[in-house]
Each structure stands twice: as C-alpha cells, then as structure tokens.
Design an enzyme around this catalytic site. Structure first.
Site, PDB file in Angstrom:
ATOM      1  N   TYR A 153       0.852  -1.197   0.000  1.00 26.93           N
ATOM      2  CA  TYR A 153       0.000   0.000   0.000  1.00 26.93           C
ATOM      3  C   TYR A 153       0.886   1.245   0.000  1.00 26.93           C
ATOM      4  CZ  TYR A 153      -3.098   3.664   1.758  1.00 26.93           C
ATOM      5  OH  TYR A 153      -3.798   4.837   1.911  1.00 26.93           O
ATOM      6  N   GLU A 241      -3.475   7.811  -3.795  1.00 25.93           N
ATOM      7  CA  GLU A 241      -3.466   6.545  -3.067  1.00 25.93           C
ATOM      8  C   GLU A 241      -3.396   5.382  -4.059  1.00 25.93           C
ATOM      9  OE1 GLU A 241      -6.041   4.551   0.495  1.00 25.93           O
ATOM     10  OE2 GLU A 241      -7.092   4.979  -1.386  1.00 25.93           O
TER      11      GLU A 241
END
Length: 432
Positions: A153, A241
């Site tokens: 991530y 993101e």
C-alpha cells in the site's frame, strides 16, 4: 467535547479535502449524504499516472458492449479484467440491477467481456458505499490482467499535522489500510516530506525497503514513488493513493489501482483536469448548488443551516444538536455573496421535504449582512416560505440588515446570538 455532528462534519470535510480511504467517520446522530469535490474515475486517474511515467496496466475504456468487445480484442492479453467505472468502492462485491454479481470480472475470452459489459453498462451497481438503489454504470474499463506476486500500500497526502506532504506505506496492501492500522500499526510507515526541498532519494529508497521491495525492485519502486510524488505536486493533489502498489512475477512494480483527490482551490490552474469531473454521481441538489457557487452537504435532520464558512457551518450543526435538534444540511454561501445566491439558497433548502425550519447564521466579515437581509426578504416573499425562519446576523452592516428584516413585515424570528438561534430553531420544530 464536540458533538457527533461536528465530529462527523469535520471528518467529512477532511475526507473530501485530504484522504477518503484513510479516514472514515460514521455518527450515530446523523447520516451524511456522500459529498465530494473533484474526484476522478479510476480510468482517468490511471491515464494521468501513465502520462507522467507511472507504470499502470494497459487499458481501454468503453461505453457500450461492442466497444468493450473490440477493446478486449485489441489488448491481445493472456487475461483481461473488466471493471465497472463508478466512484464508490466495493465494486467487486457489488450487485447490478441486471442481476449480474460483481463489478470486477476476470476472463481470458474477449467474447465474455462483451457479454459481461452488456449486463453492466446502463445498469445500476449497488455496493456498500452507494445508495441502496446503486449508481448507474456508463463506462467500463477493459484492462490487461497482470499476476500480482505481492501487494503493498502507498499513499501521498497532505497532512495538516505535518504541515505538508506525507508518504504513507505498508507492506500489507490489497486490503483496507484501516484494518492494517488497527491490527498491525507497526506495519504503517510514514515519511514527512519538506515541500520546498521535495522528496529525497533516501526517503524513496527507505519507503521502498519498508514496503519489502528487494534487489532491483527496490530501485524500481523508489523511482515509481518519486514519479508519483512529482505527479502529486504537478496536479495539485491532496491525495494519491495506490492500493495495491504491487510487484509482478516478471519483476515489474505496477500501480494496480489508484485514487486521486485534488485541491478544489487549484481549479484555476488545473482546468483540463477539472474539466474531466464526472458529476453524474452527485446528488442533484449538489449540482444545482454548485451552479451558484454554493457548497451543500446533506444531513438527515429537519433544521436547515444557511451559513457562510465551513467552520461556522460545523459550529451551527453542533449547537443545534446540543440543543436537541438535528441539522438537515449545511449550505455554505462562502465570501463574495450576492442577493441572487441567497434567493437560490432558499430555493434549494425549501425544496427539501425534510426541512421543517431554517436557521440562518451569518457572520459578516467579507459578507455584507444587508445583502443577506435583502436576499432573505426577497426569497421569503417570492417563494412564500412555509416553514419557521430564524435569523442570526453579526458583522458588516448588521444594523441596516436588522432594520431590513424588522421592517419587512415577514414572520422572521431574530436571534441575538448562535445559542439563542439554535434554541429558537429547535423550539419552532418542536411546536409542530
């Protein structure tokens, strides 16, 4: 202690401005209508990234089943992933009004892509983040499916507590980052970036290492991190993101799924990006408000809040709640307000069947209270206002404004301060 209304409103504003996937707040007091500023579809975000040297899957976009079939053939890929394009998350587990289950499908057969697209395009997809009836799918993304050997991530976002950009990463990707933060907080890594100096090679390398990239992949991941940061600055993003930020068995670091949020104040210099804004998923009342430079957030109460400034809006919601009421919304006029905007604001508020009273709370600095007062009286007369109206004005030309209201002959209840206004608004609803 702040009320749940204010806590939720602050979370919502921060979510909109900074990082929706990282922050989530649900209040037991109110249910917020989803509200966003510019928020691009996945395929638009991926194109921005690809155009700036960031590695993404090859893909095409289609708005018909035939186009999707042709796109699948052109890809000439071993495996194809078909994704419904809506802004809400949870697509993979969603259900279409056509009966098809899942907004994300894998197949090796281009013909199947066409068949699936026929059951997606033009139908509503309901997920855990959409309204119950779902959101209509107008486009699908047809992309090359790449095997992922490992998922991590990565996010770059503006963080007020750090006064600038922050890199946030975790070697555990492909799942909600909130789950990782709750169960394994030691696996969340941060790098604060000096916005003047920019990202340093050592920071990119350290983050790549913390994410578990080894050998040549470490340098490749660091390079992608720097390119993502450069994109973040170039497009005036508040968040980029990538989840998952992964590696393939073939030794490539790829941004498999991306979400980008933008600074609404940068529209003047990001015209091409803001022109891509897809308003089809907005609530109609939000689009109508935006036409008049009004910012609207829907709540589930019955007292409409008509204010100038987000901070004052949250305080107004707070004090209504603390006095036993529930705000129906807040509608922010902003600074350079005109009478016509006041009229349109009342038109929007009175169109909501939930609204049983209206509280106007204006602190006139830039805003001229007399303009507000003239707009209020015009709206009351022309719209034949049927619900109680409580007005608290303070600041520039307040005495002239109070005279306008008191001499209007209209059933307008004046309040001396915010506490008084909230009590009178709540009482006006309770009398019904």
């Amino acid at each position: 202690m702040a009320s749940p209304v204010a806590a939720q409103a602050r979370k919502l504003l921060r979510d909109l401005a900074l990082r929706p996937p990282l922050l989530a707040a649900r209040s037991q007091a109110v249910q917020l209508t989803p509200r966003r500023w510019l928020n691009l579809q996945e395929y638009q975000s991926k194109k921005l990234m690809s155009d700036n040297g960031v590695k993404v899957q090859r893909f095409f976009v289609a708005d018909s089943a035939n186009e999707a079939l042709e796109a699948a053939k052109r890809l000439n890929a071993k495996e194809i992933v078909l994704k419904a394009q809506i802004l809400a998350g949870g697509r993979g587990k969603g259900v279409f009004s056509s009966g098809l289950k899942g907004g994300v499908h894998l197949t090796k057969d281009p013909q199947v892509v066409g068949q699936l697209a026929k059951q997606m395009i033009g139908y509503n997809l309901a997920t855990k983040q959409t309204p119950k009836e779902g959101v209509k799918v107008n486009k699908v993304m047809v992309a090359e499916a790449l095997d992922i050997s490992r998922e991590t991530y990565l996010a770059i976002l503006m963080d007020r507590s750090c006064n600038g950009p922050v890199l946030v990463g975790s070697p555990q990707g492909g799942i909600d980052i909130e789950e990782v933060a709750a169960s394994n907080p030691e696996l969340i890594f941060k790098e604060e970036i000096d916005i003047i100096e920019g990202i340093k090679d050592s920071q990119a390398q350290r983050m790549a290492e913390n994410l578990g990239f080894l050998g040549p992949l470490k340098n490749q991941a660091a390079d992608q991190i720097k390119k993502l940061y450069n994109l973040f600055l170039k497009i005036d993003a508040t968040q980029v993101e990538v989840n998952p930020f992964g590696e393939t068995p073939g030794g490539q670091v790829v941004c498999f799924d991306a979400k980008i949020n933008f600074d609404d104040n940068a529209e003047f210099r990001q015209k091409d990006i803001f022109a891509m804004d897809d308003k089809s998923e907005n609530e109609p009342i939000e689009n109508e408000a935006a036409k008049y430079d009004l910012k609207y957030i829907g709540l589930d109460g019955n007292i409409a809040c008509f204010v100038n400034g987000a901070g004052l809006a949250m305080a107004t919601c707070d004090i209504i709640f603390l006095n036993g009421g529930k705000p129906a919304n807040f509608l922010d006029l902003g600074g350079g307000v005109k009478e016509a905007q006041v009229y349109q604001a009342f038109k929007l508020l009175t169109a909501d069947p939930k609204v049983e009273a209206i509280l106007v709370n204006i602190f006139g600095g830039i805003v001229n209270c007399a303009i507000i007062a003239n707009g209020i009286t015009k709206a009351c007369r022309e719209l034949e206002l049927k619900v109680p109206l409580v007005v608290r004005l303070e600041g520039t030309n307040v005495h002239e404004a109070q005279n306008i209201l008191s001499n209007s002959g209209l059933p307008i209840t004046s309040a001396v301060d915010l506490e008084d206004a909230a009590k009178k608004s709540v009482a006006s609803v309770a009398k019904k």
